[in-house]
Write a protein that holds these residues in place. Structure first.
Motif, PDB file in Angstrom:
ATOM      1  N   ASP A  41      70.098  12.670  19.606  1.00  0.00           N
ATOM      2  CA  ASP A  41      70.729  13.703  19.945  1.00  0.00           C
ATOM      3  C   ASP A  41      70.077  14.669  20.810  1.00  0.00           C
ATOM      4  O   ASP A  41      69.060  15.135  20.525  1.00  0.00           O
ATOM      5  N   ALA A  42      70.623  15.038  22.160  1.00  0.00           N
ATOM      6  CA  ALA A  42      69.749  15.811  23.148  1.00  0.00           C
ATOM      7  C   ALA A  42      70.420  17.256  23.229  1.00  0.00           C
ATOM      8  O   ALA A  42      69.855  17.875  24.132  1.00  0.00           O
ATOM      9  N   SER A  43      71.438  17.647  22.240  1.00  0.00           N
ATOM     10  CA  SER A  43      72.063  18.804  22.625  1.00  0.00           C
ATOM     11  C   SER A  43      71.724  19.904  21.191  1.00  0.00           C
ATOM     12  O   SER A  43      72.425  20.837  21.316  1.00  0.00           O
ATOM     13  N   GLU A  44      70.983  19.320  20.277  1.00  0.00           N
ATOM     14  CA  GLU A  44      70.913  20.002  19.223  1.00  0.00           C
ATOM     15  C   GLU A  44      72.243  20.612  18.643  1.00  0.00           C
ATOM     16  O   GLU A  44      72.373  21.802  18.208  1.00  0.00           O
ATOM     17  N   ASP A  45      73.230  19.600  18.726  1.00  0.00           N
ATOM     18  CA  ASP A  45      74.771  20.001  18.334  1.00  0.00           C
ATOM     19  C   ASP A  45      74.936  19.869  16.620  1.00  0.00           C
ATOM     20  O   ASP A  45      74.495  18.885  16.194  1.00  0.00           O
ATOM     21  N   LEU A  46      75.083  21.023  16.230  1.00  0.00           N
ATOM     22  CA  LEU A  46      75.476  20.912  14.736  1.00  0.00           C
ATOM     23  C   LEU A  46      76.357  20.225  14.313  1.00  0.00           C
ATOM     24  O   LEU A  46      76.148  19.430  13.042  1.00  0.00           O
ATOM     25  N   ALA A  47      77.570  20.059  14.759  1.00  0.00           N
ATOM     26  CA  ALA A  47      78.580  19.135  14.604  1.00  0.00           C
ATOM     27  C   ALA A  47      78.029  17.727  14.598  1.00  0.00           C
ATOM     28  O   ALA A  47      78.414  16.754  13.643  1.00  0.00           O
ATOM     29  N   THR A  48      77.414  17.451  15.784  1.00  0.00           N
ATOM     30  CA  THR A  48      76.916  16.110  15.914  1.00  0.00           C
ATOM     31  C   THR A  48      75.961  15.376  14.459  1.00  0.00           C
ATOM     32  O   THR A  48      76.068  14.700  13.999  1.00  0.00           O
TER      33      THR A  48
END
Length: 229
Positions: A41-48
């Motif tokens: 993951d390249a977005s540091e997205d907590l949901a992902t």
């Protein structure tokens, strides 16, 4: 068959797509095909990250760039075979059986899925038909058709390059003569195509491909692509 397949999914703010993409993959667990699932993951997205953790995937935060994300995942993978899959791509129910047959029968070749879209109508049909025709005739499947490849072959051709666009075309050209279409569909989300327009999107992609094949650097293509959006 012992579990031997590492599935690698690059993500960037992809939580809304990731859940449905993972559902068909459970068939591979039932068939003892999947060794692990890797989310880069390249977005540091907590949901992902939460979704990845909930399904027992190995989660890595990476730099943005699909080519580098895919290659990073491959370097972390422990499976003998690798399956690269976009976050918004859903495999057909028979994918596990088809992949197993390929692994057992064509160990020195890579495989890609037949493309279809989540939307109905003439434009989705023609767009996917053209993509499948291009893949078969020229050996140029795109990333949304997935890539099944042995670790040995992946390492032999040098893996995915660190480029912002055309990483799928690059590796397809490296695999020329060692790519075969799988008798299985991969359905990709049509939201972006609908938003940008099927004709406009198709023409834009064809221009990008032509420019790339004529030698334009992917960094230049990337800047031009997002400048025009």
């Amino acid at each position: 068959m012992p579990a031997l397949l590492s599935i690698i999914i690059p993500t960037y703010q992809s939580a809304q797509y990731l859940g449905p993409t993972l559902v068909p993959l459970y068939k591979g667990l039932h068939d003892h095909l999947i060794h692990e699932l890797i989310v880069c993951d390249a977005s540091e997205d907590l949901a992902t990250q939460t979704i990845a953790n909930e399904v027992g995937a190995r989660y890595f935060n990476t730099l943005k760039g699909r080519g580098s994300q895919l290659d990073y995942g491959a370097k972390q993978a422990k499976g003998i075979w690798l399956l690269f899959l976009h976050a918004d791509t859903h495999l057909a129910d028979n994918w596990s059986q088809v992949c197993t047959e390929h692994i057992n029968t064509y160990p020195h070749q890579a495989g890609y899925f037949q493309l279809k879209y989540s939307a109905q109508g003439i434009f989705p049909f023609l767009t996917s038909a053209f993509a499948n025709f291009r893949s078969k005739l020229f050996g140029l499947p795109y990333g949304d058709q997935g890539l099944l490849i042995s670790r040995d072959l992946y390492n032999h051709i040098g893996g995915f390059p660190d480029i912002p666009l055309m990483e799928d075309v690059y590796i397809a050209r490296k695999l020329k003569g060692r790519l075969r279409g799988l008798n299985c569909y991969a359905q990709t989300d049509a939201e972006r195509k609908i938003k940008s327009g099927w004709i406009k999107s198709g023409v834009s992609n064809l221009i990008l491909l032509t420019r790339y094949l004529m030698g334009t650097h992917p960094n230049k293509l990337y800047k031009d692509y997002y400048k025009s959006r």
